[in-house]
Scaffold this motif. Structure first.
Motif, PDB file in Angstrom:
ATOM      1  N   GLU A 164       0.817  -1.219   0.000  1.00  0.00           N
ATOM      2  CA  GLU A 164       0.000   0.000   0.000  1.00  0.00           C
ATOM      3  C   GLU A 164       0.851   1.270   0.000  1.00  0.00           C
ATOM      4  O   GLU A 164       0.356   2.351  -0.290  1.00  0.00           O
ATOM      5  N   ARG A 223      -7.813  -6.291  -5.363  1.00  0.00           N
ATOM      6  CA  ARG A 223      -6.722  -6.603  -4.431  1.00  0.00           C
ATOM      7  C   ARG A 223      -6.027  -7.866  -4.936  1.00  0.00           C
ATOM      8  O   ARG A 223      -6.636  -8.691  -5.610  1.00  0.00           O
ATOM      9  N   ARG A 246     -15.172   4.007   0.723  1.00  0.00           N
ATOM     10  CA  ARG A 246     -14.116   4.449   1.646  1.00  0.00           C
ATOM     11  C   ARG A 246     -13.493   5.744   1.085  1.00  0.00           C
ATOM     12  O   ARG A 246     -13.186   5.779  -0.118  1.00  0.00           O
ATOM     13  N   HIS A 304     -10.257   5.725  -1.440  1.00  0.00           N
ATOM     14  CA  HIS A 304     -10.134   4.273  -1.652  1.00  0.00           C
ATOM     15  C   HIS A 304      -9.215   3.936  -2.832  1.00  0.00           C
ATOM     16  O   HIS A 304      -9.514   4.274  -3.982  1.00  0.00           O
ATOM     17  N   TYR A 340     -20.081   1.159  10.039  1.00  0.00           N
ATOM     18  CA  TYR A 340     -21.091   0.737   9.069  1.00  0.00           C
ATOM     19  C   TYR A 340     -22.473   1.362   9.298  1.00  0.00           C
ATOM     20  O   TYR A 340     -23.139   1.705   8.342  1.00  0.00           O
TER      21      TYR A 340
HETATM   22  P1  TYD Z   1      -9.226  -4.472   3.737  1.00  0.00           P
HETATM   23  O1  TYD Z   1      -9.383  -5.901   4.104  1.00  0.00           O
HETATM   24  O2  TYD Z   1      -9.571  -3.412   4.735  1.00  0.00           O
HETATM   25  O3  TYD Z   1      -7.733  -4.311   3.189  1.00  0.00           O
HETATM   26  P2  TYD Z   1      -7.013  -3.050   2.442  1.00  0.00           P
HETATM   27  O4  TYD Z   1      -7.890  -1.870   2.481  1.00  0.00           O
HETATM   28  O5  TYD Z   1      -5.783  -2.884   3.286  1.00  0.00           O
HETATM   29  O6  TYD Z   1      -6.733  -3.539   1.062  1.00  0.00           O
HETATM   30  O7  TYD Z   1     -10.107  -4.195   2.434  1.00  0.00           O
HETATM   31  C1  TYD Z   1      -9.888  -4.937   1.240  1.00  0.00           C
HETATM   32  C2  TYD Z   1     -10.814  -4.369   0.183  1.00  0.00           C
HETATM   33  O8  TYD Z   1     -12.179  -4.628   0.547  1.00  0.00           O
HETATM   34  C3  TYD Z   1     -10.721  -2.856   0.029  1.00  0.00           C
HETATM   35  O9  TYD Z   1     -10.891  -2.519  -1.348  1.00  0.00           O
HETATM   36  C4  TYD Z   1     -11.883  -2.326   0.833  1.00  0.00           C
HETATM   37  C5  TYD Z   1     -12.939  -3.420   0.672  1.00  0.00           C
HETATM   38  N1  TYD Z   1     -13.872  -3.601   1.806  1.00  0.00           N
HETATM   39  C6  TYD Z   1     -15.253  -3.577   1.574  1.00  0.00           C
HETATM   40  O10 TYD Z   1     -15.724  -3.395   0.426  1.00  0.00           O
HETATM   41  N2  TYD Z   1     -16.093  -3.761   2.649  1.00  0.00           N
HETATM   42  C7  TYD Z   1     -15.617  -3.940   3.912  1.00  0.00           C
HETATM   43  O11 TYD Z   1     -16.443  -4.082   4.853  1.00  0.00           O
HETATM   44  C8  TYD Z   1     -14.208  -3.984   4.118  1.00  0.00           C
HETATM   45  C9  TYD Z   1     -13.645  -4.214   5.502  1.00  0.00           C
HETATM   46  C10 TYD Z   1     -13.371  -3.819   3.034  1.00  0.00           C
END
Ligand code: TYD
Ligand code: NAD
Length: 340
Positions: free
Chosen positions: A131, A218, A277, A280, A337
């Motif tokens: 990241e 991801r 987010r 994001h 949430y």
């Molecule tokens: P996360 O597991 O928080 O890892 P990172 O942000 O470090 O990659 O999130 C992985 C992906 O999933 C990221 O694109 C955000 C998304 N996400 C959701 O859509 N819903 C959720 O409730 C969460 C926790 C993450």
């Protein structure tokens, strides 16, 4: 080897402790962890009795304690997992991220520079993340030469730590190695990260909150493959170097959520799109050619099979995650949430 593992009660750290006890039963391993909300000694019940294993409750930013641990156990290598690790929490407030992720590593670097150059002649491996490179468009992958462009407070704190560690390596000749891995999945991951959160909610028939359009990508790696890479780097990596770690499993979040629902026999109507987010990152992808070529590392876990096994683990360890989701996590979940 007398190995200090910091942050070894969390998700990846506890898997790494277990991996090292299994692969190197003759090593003396000290696990130092502050046991924040993310640290859980239940993750390590099966290794507690191992004769070479010790646990110390403590903070990496506590210089006096860290010095005592390094001296008492004549530590000759350190793998630093200790961190605040969750992007969403860093968006709610970043001061703990600065304290642990940046101040913490500075304390360790100062100690191994000034006080223990002989014992820690071996290695200081800093566990970083892809990241720090920021977000990718549709094509290409991060190499070790990609510019740093951290977008979240979490990623910025990890990038700062990497730069400090590399500066100490350059200026003082410290034996630092940086690893930058992509998103991990596997047993013992807290249900605040995507995969375990979706598994837990699906089991409970609760809505599965997908941020934005769900098409963010991801690059997933099984935690055991990450542990094997760190082991290889700890022993054979070149100091002063950065190694990317990734297994080439790019998936959209929606793909991952659909796989989880299918495996659990739950309807896709549980998918609920929620507000995105802030800031994001759209896509991560890792080019791990350097690690594969130089250190002959290869991932062993197929993503679909590894995910299915992970889901089985969560089904068989409901007591583990139910204790977590009934505690402090409840308040976090409400803020994250329900007020979204
Ligand atoms: P996360 O597991 O928080 O890892 P990172 O942000 O470090 O990659 O999130 C992985 C992906 O999933 C990221 O694109 C955000 C998304 N996400 C959701 O859509 N819903 C959720 O409730 C969460 C926790 C993450
Ligand atoms: P985690 O949040 O599950 O575990 C972090 C651990 O660090 C916890 O046991 C916690 O108690 C401990 N800790 C926190 N502050 C501390 C302090 N001040 N002193 C001592 N211990 C402290 O995180 P994780 O997912 O296991 O990640 C471990 C490391 O790997 C982190 O550095 C993270 O940046 C990095 N990483 C994670 C991923 C991933 O997908 N989870 C990917 C790449 C890199």
């Amino acid at each position: 080897m007398n190995l200090l593992i910091t942050g070894g009660a969390g998700f990846i750290g506890s898997n790494f402790v277990r991996y090292m006890v299994r692969e190197h039963p003759d090593y003396r391993i000290v696990n130092l962890d502050a046991l924040t909300y993310a640290g859980n000694l239940e993750n390590l019940e099966d290794v507690e009795q191992h004769p070479g294993y010790r646990f110390v409750k403590g903070d990496v930013a506590d210089a006096a304690l860290m010095r005592t641990v390094l001296e008492e156990h004549t530590i000759d290598a350190i793998v630093n997992f200790a961190a605040e690790s969750h992007v969403d929490r860093s968006i709610m407030g970043a001061s703990e991220f600065v304290r642990t992720n940046i101040v913490g590593i500075n304390v360790v670097l100062e100690l191994i520079k000034g006080h223990l150059p002989r014992q820690v002649g071996g290695r200081f491996v800093q566990i970083s993340t892809d990241e720090v490179y920021g977000s990718l468009e549709r094509s290409g992958a991060f190499t070790e030469f990609s510019p740093l462009h951290p977008n979240s407070p979490y990623a910025a704190s990890k990038a700062a730590a990497d730069l400090l560690a590399l500066a100490y390596a350059h200026t003082f000749g410290l034996p630092v190695i940086i690893t930058r891995c992509s998103n991990n999945y596997g047993p013992h991951q807290l249900p605040e990260k995507l995969i375990p959160l979706m598994i837990a909610n699906a089991i409970e028939n609760k809505p599965l909150p997908v941020y934005g359009d769900g098409l963010h990508v991801r690059d997933w790696i099984h935690v055991e493959d990450h542990c094997a890479a760190i082991d290889r780097i700890l022993h054979n990596g070149r100091t002063g170097e950065i190694y990317n770690i990734g297994a080439g499993n790019e998936r959209t979040n929606l793909d991952v959520v659909r796989l989880i629902l299918a495996q659990l026999g739950k309807p896709e109507s549980l998918i609920t799109f929620v507000k995105d987010r802030p800031g994001h990152d759209r896509r991560y992808a890792i080019d791990a050619t350097k690690l594969r070529r130089e250190l002959r590392w290869e991932p062993k876990h197929d993503f679909e099979r590894g995910l299915a096994e992970t889901i089985t683990w969560y089904r068989e360890h409901e007591a583990w995650w139910r204790r977590i989701v009934s505690g402090e996590y409840r308040e976090y979940y409400r803020k994250q949430y329900e007020e979204r």
